[in-house]
Design a protein around this motif. Structure first.
Motif, PDB file in Angstrom:
ATOM      1  N   ASN A 244     -31.899 -69.341 -24.249  1.00 12.07           N
ATOM      2  CA  ASN A 244     -31.273 -69.303 -22.924  1.00 12.07           C
ATOM      3  C   ASN A 244     -30.618 -70.632 -22.561  1.00 12.07           C
ATOM      4  N   ARG A 245     -30.110 -71.343 -23.554  1.00 10.48           N
ATOM      5  CA  ARG A 245     -29.496 -72.648 -23.328  1.00 10.48           C
ATOM      6  C   ARG A 245     -28.155 -72.506 -22.606  1.00 10.48           C
ATOM      7  N   LYS A 246     -27.975 -73.296 -21.537  1.00 18.27           N
ATOM      8  CA  LYS A 246     -26.755 -73.243 -20.738  1.00 18.27           C
ATOM      9  C   LYS A 246     -26.594 -74.558 -19.983  1.00 18.27           C
TER      10      LYS A 246
ATOM     11  N   LYS B 115     -26.157 -73.659 -12.068  1.00 15.45           N
ATOM     12  CA  LYS B 115     -26.271 -73.094 -13.414  1.00 15.45           C
ATOM     13  C   LYS B 115     -25.006 -72.291 -13.711  1.00 15.45           C
TER      14      LYS B 115
ATOM     15  N   GLY C 144     -23.311 -69.532 -16.454  1.00 19.27           N
ATOM     16  CA  GLY C 144     -23.479 -68.627 -17.583  1.00 19.27           C
ATOM     17  C   GLY C 144     -22.569 -69.037 -18.729  1.00 19.27           C
ATOM     18  N   TRP C 145     -23.110 -69.060 -19.955  1.00 22.72           N
ATOM     19  CA  TRP C 145     -22.371 -69.614 -21.087  1.00 22.72           C
ATOM     20  C   TRP C 145     -22.277 -68.648 -22.255  1.00 22.72           C
TER      21      TRP C 145
ATOM     22  N   ASN D 225     -26.070 -63.518 -22.934  1.00 17.45           N
ATOM     23  CA  ASN D 225     -27.459 -63.567 -22.506  1.00 17.45           C
ATOM     24  C   ASN D 225     -27.641 -64.480 -21.293  1.00 17.45           C
ATOM     25  N   THR D 226     -27.026 -65.676 -21.330  1.00 12.35           N
ATOM     26  CA  THR D 226     -27.212 -66.608 -20.215  1.00 12.35           C
ATOM     27  C   THR D 226     -26.414 -66.180 -18.985  1.00 12.35           C
TER      28      THR D 226
ATOM     29  N   ASP E  87     -28.794 -64.025 -17.311  1.00 12.24           N
ATOM     30  CA  ASP E  87     -29.851 -64.816 -16.676  1.00 12.24           C
ATOM     31  C   ASP E  87     -29.393 -65.394 -15.342  1.00 12.24           C
TER      32      ASP E  87
ATOM     33  N   ASP F 112     -36.296 -71.965 -11.270  1.00  6.22           N
ATOM     34  CA  ASP F 112     -36.031 -71.132 -12.453  1.00  6.22           C
ATOM     35  C   ASP F 112     -36.574 -69.707 -12.273  1.00  6.22           C
TER      36      ASP F 112
ATOM     37  N   GLU G 103     -35.013 -66.739 -12.955  1.00  3.69           N
ATOM     38  CA  GLU G 103     -34.269 -65.667 -13.623  1.00  3.69           C
ATOM     39  C   GLU G 103     -35.154 -64.564 -14.186  1.00  3.69           C
TER      40      GLU G 103
END
Length: 390
Positions: free
Chosen positions: A126-128, A145, A147-148, A151-152, A155, A295, A297
């Protein structure tokens, strides 16, 4: 993601821009932002804005509640030194060229010109990018945050929905961030929340002991009627998720474990509520008898109550250790919940926790970056099979 991921991500925040060393000869393109690069080993981990010494110092001073006392001391000292002597940050880069970027978009959203630091975290599924946003005086205005990936993006969207629901209710012990904006930029979801400012020195007295008053409060705010496990919508969702797993071996093993859990606990009356879903020592900070909590999500309603405490203990006792079924089972045993099955049957709440977390982990194994969670997923599946005696 490799060692240049943070720098590549930063450049993408200004479409068409390049990130170049600050001593590169001027080429006529406008300078969009100036940063100092903070690295761990050979990998850049934080880009610190250098236009404001106050913002630069705050970026370095940002504290993880999982940090050691020595690391916290070093961060506070570094932040103070950089605020006093900005020239200490020597490795600098500039964002040159391109079009207006996320900074301009956030300035419109927040109603004031802003700059931001950029972090991207360690390699994980979940790296972003996460931005700490500052106004012209260097005061922290928000965290953002972006989204990248598929999946993210999901999130970031989920966390926005969660905070909209959570912040609509009052709390005695839980302090979530304020939801400032849910927006999008360049087709990416963007979440803007108020900063939560933990004291760098205040620690949870026993890092492995969950803050149960706050956890119980969150669960109770979204309570629903007691009911049997196998009649619950939550249980149906676990089965549906199992059926979508692409790996036939994992799908079969998890399905057999669910059947065994249903045989053990299917007709038990359970209490239902909500869980944060990732309540760990590093996602919270004490504030007197209250808890700052971020956090969101993984927040979910209509779940068996008590799962947050088990997740907390499992993560607190296994932080930094290789994934192992033994470590998970040892932590669940030490959690020592009161709700135990009769007749020597396995601890029902532990079984339900393992089902909930495996539904999450196994879905992530095959997405980009899933290799970072694969081992943990497999070891957790072994733990469930052992506890359910599959």
């Amino acid at each position: 993601m490799g060692s240049t991921d943070l720098l590549d991500a930063a450049a993408e925040l200004w479409p068409g821009a390049d990130l170049v060393p600050a001593d590169t000869a001027q080429d006529g393109r406008p300078v969009r932002a100036r940063y100092a690069v903070i690295s761990r080993g050979s990998s850049p981990v934080v880009l610190v804005p250098v236009e404001s010494p106050v913002a630069a110092g705050a970026s370095l001073r940002r504290i993880s509640t999982a940090s050691t006392w020595w690391d916290t001391t070093a961060r506070v000292a570094a932040g103070a030194m950089v605020r006093a002597v900005p020239g200490l940050l020597r490795h600098r880069v500039e964002v040159r060229g391109g079009a207006d970027g996320l900074a301009e978009h956030l300035s419109e959203v927040l109603g004031t010109p802003v700059s931001f630091s950029i972090t991207i975290g360690t390699a994980r599924v979940n790296r972003k990018p996460v931005l700490q946003v500052f106004d012209a005086e260097g005061r922290c205005q928000a965290f953002v945050k972006v989204g990248w990936s598929g999946n993210t993006c999901a999130d970031v969207t989920a966390e926005g929905r969660a905070l909209a629901a959570v912040t609509a209710r009052p709390y005695r012990y839980v302090i979530p961030p304020e939801l400032l904006a849910r927006t999008s930029w360049q087709g990416r979801p963007v979440l803007v929340v108020s900063p939560l400012e933990p004291s760098p020195w205040r620690r949870h007295r026993s890092a492995w002991t969950p803050p149960t008053a706050a956890m119980d409060e969150l669960a109770a705010r979204f309570a629903s009627a007691d009911g049997e496990l196998t009649s619950a919508a939550w249980w149906s969702r676990q089965w549906q998720a199992t059926g979508t797993l692409p790996d036939p071996v994992s799908r079969s093993r998890f399905g057999r474990a669910l059947e065994r859990v249903a045989a053990i606990a299917g007709h038990r009356e359970l209490r239902w509520g909500a869980w944060h879903g990732d309540w760990t020592p590093w996602n919270m900070a004490p504030a007197g008898d209250r808890v700052l909590l971020w956090d969101w999500e993984r927040f979910e309603t209509g779940v068996p109550r008590g799962l947050d405490a088990l997740h907390y203990v499992v993560n607190a006792l296994n932080s930094g250790a290789p994934a192992s079924a033994e470590g998970v089972l040892r932590a669940l045993a030490l959690a020592s919940y009161r709700d135990r099955s009769l007749g020597g049957e396995p601890h029902v709440q532990s079984l339900l926790y393992l089902v909930a977390i495996l539904t999450r982990y196994l879905r992530l194994v095959d997405v980009p970056g899933g290799e970072h969670i694969s081992s943990r997923a497999m070891q957790t599946l072994v733990a469930l099979e052992h506890l359910a005696d599959v």
